[in-house]
Scaffold this motif. Structure first.
Motif, short mmCIF file in Angstrom:
data_model
loop_
_atom_site.label_atom_id
_atom_site.label_comp_id
_atom_site.label_asym_id
_atom_site.label_seq_id
_atom_site.Cartn_x
_atom_site.Cartn_y
_atom_site.Cartn_z
N MET A 80 0.84 -1.19 0.00
CA MET A 80 0.00 0.00 0.00
C MET A 80 0.88 1.24 0.00
SD MET A 80 -1.28 0.33 3.97
CE MET A 80 -1.99 1.93 3.73
N LYS A 81 0.28 2.36 -0.35
CA LYS A 81 0.94 3.65 -0.26
C LYS A 81 0.06 4.59 0.54
CE LYS A 81 4.06 4.81 -3.65
NZ LYS A 81 4.44 5.40 -4.96
N VAL A 82 0.73 5.50 1.23
CA VAL A 82 0.05 6.54 1.99
C VAL A 82 0.53 7.87 1.43
CG1 VAL A 82 -0.33 7.56 4.27
CG2 VAL A 82 0.04 5.09 4.06
N TYR A 83 -0.42 8.72 1.07
CA TYR A 83 -0.11 10.04 0.54
C TYR A 83 -0.64 11.08 1.51
CZ TYR A 83 0.46 7.40 -3.78
OH TYR A 83 0.85 6.48 -4.72
N GLY A 84 0.26 11.87 2.04
CA GLY A 84 -0.13 12.92 2.96
C GLY A 84 0.31 12.65 4.37
N HIS A 85 0.30 13.71 5.17
CA HIS A 85 0.76 13.63 6.55
C HIS A 85 -0.38 13.76 7.56
CE1 HIS A 85 0.50 17.88 5.53
NE2 HIS A 85 0.33 18.12 6.83
N ALA A 86 -1.55 14.21 7.11
CA ALA A 86 -2.68 14.44 8.01
C ALA A 86 -3.95 14.58 7.18
CB ALA A 86 -2.45 15.72 8.83
N GLY A 87 -5.07 14.72 7.89
CA GLY A 87 -6.33 14.97 7.21
C GLY A 87 -7.27 13.77 7.25
N LYS A 88 -8.45 13.98 6.71
CA LYS A 88 -9.48 12.94 6.64
C LYS A 88 -8.93 11.74 5.88
CE LYS A 88 -14.03 12.04 6.92
NZ LYS A 88 -14.85 12.12 8.07
N PRO A 89 -8.95 10.54 6.48
CA PRO A 89 -8.42 9.37 5.79
C PRO A 89 -9.37 8.88 4.70
CG PRO A 89 -9.22 8.76 7.95
CD PRO A 89 -9.37 10.24 7.85
N ILE A 90 -8.82 8.63 3.53
CA ILE A 90 -9.58 8.13 2.40
C ILE A 90 -8.95 6.82 1.96
CG2 ILE A 90 -10.39 8.56 0.05
CD1 ILE A 90 -10.13 11.56 0.66
N LEU A 91 -9.71 5.75 2.05
CA LEU A 91 -9.27 4.43 1.63
C LEU A 91 -9.59 4.29 0.15
CD1 LEU A 91 -8.21 1.59 2.15
CD2 LEU A 91 -10.45 0.99 3.09
N VAL A 92 -8.55 4.09 -0.66
CA VAL A 92 -8.68 4.06 -2.11
C VAL A 92 -8.53 2.63 -2.61
CG1 VAL A 92 -7.73 4.89 -4.30
CG2 VAL A 92 -7.70 6.38 -2.27
N PHE A 93 -9.58 2.12 -3.26
CA PHE A 93 -9.55 0.79 -3.86
C PHE A 93 -9.21 0.92 -5.34
CE2 PHE A 93 -12.39 0.30 -0.23
CZ PHE A 93 -11.89 -0.86 0.35
N PRO A 94 -8.33 0.06 -5.85
CA PRO A 94 -7.99 0.13 -7.28
C PRO A 94 -9.10 -0.41 -8.16
CG PRO A 94 -6.86 -1.72 -6.27
CD PRO A 94 -7.57 -0.99 -5.16
N SER A 95 -9.03 -0.11 -9.44
CA SER A 95 -10.01 -0.62 -10.39
C SER A 95 -9.76 -2.11 -10.63
CB SER A 95 -9.93 0.15 -11.71
OG SER A 95 -8.66 -0.01 -12.29
N SER A 96 -10.59 -2.72 -11.44
CA SER A 96 -10.54 -4.17 -11.70
C SER A 96 -9.13 -4.64 -12.04
CB SER A 96 -11.46 -4.53 -12.87
OG SER A 96 -12.77 -4.13 -12.60
N GLY A 97 -8.59 -5.48 -11.18
CA GLY A 97 -7.26 -6.03 -11.42
C GLY A 97 -6.13 -5.05 -11.22
#
Length: 139
Positions: free
Chosen positions: A19-36
């Motif tokens: 996984m990657k984390v972008y940013g140091h603070a703020g509202k957490p957004i869990l990002v799911f990738p597209s198909s495959g």
């Protein structure tokens, strides 16, 4: 922009997950990738760049997760029961491993979710199946 790369063993999936984390603070957004897709596609498709001002300002923090779609809904050589079983293991990974990790890094109790294609299914699925986790979709 603060960027972190993580690779860890998942006991729920019996495999390393990235996984990657972008940013140091703020509202957490869990990002799911597209198909495959993979955990880095949000960056590859310039979505991170498009949101860079919000990330740098500390308004949001993206957690881009790897999927196992190739082992679940996209695995046509397995029957539906086998694919659903592997998907349940992925759900356990997200809810028992990833969400607690994200919450340990953020003062925000609620998470936002987003994704395209099959990633949108995952984003909405976690909201509808497990509303107790107070995930808010952003589709």
């Amino acid at each position: 922009m603060h960027i972190e790369y993580h690779k860890h063993w998942s006991p729920s999936l019996w495999k390393d997950m990235e996984m990657k984390v972008y940013g140091h603070a703020g509202k957490p957004i869990l990002v799911f990738p597209s198909s495959g897709g993979s955990f880095y596609e949000y960056e590859d498709f310039k979505m991170v760049e498009a949101c860079q001002s919000f990330i740098n300002a500390g308004s949001v923090q993206f957690f881009t997760v790897e999927s196992v779609d190739e082992q679940t809904w996209l695995h046509t050589n397995k029957n539906a029961e086998q694919r659903a079983h592997r998907h349940r293991e992925y759900e356990n990974y997200i809810l028992a491993e990833l969400v607690p990790y994200i919450r340990s890094r953020s003062p925000f109790h609620q998470l936002m979710t987003t994704g395209c294609s099959l990633g949108a299914f995952h984003a909405l699925n976690f909201l509808c199946k497990i509303p107790a986790f107070l995930m808010q979709p952003s589709l």
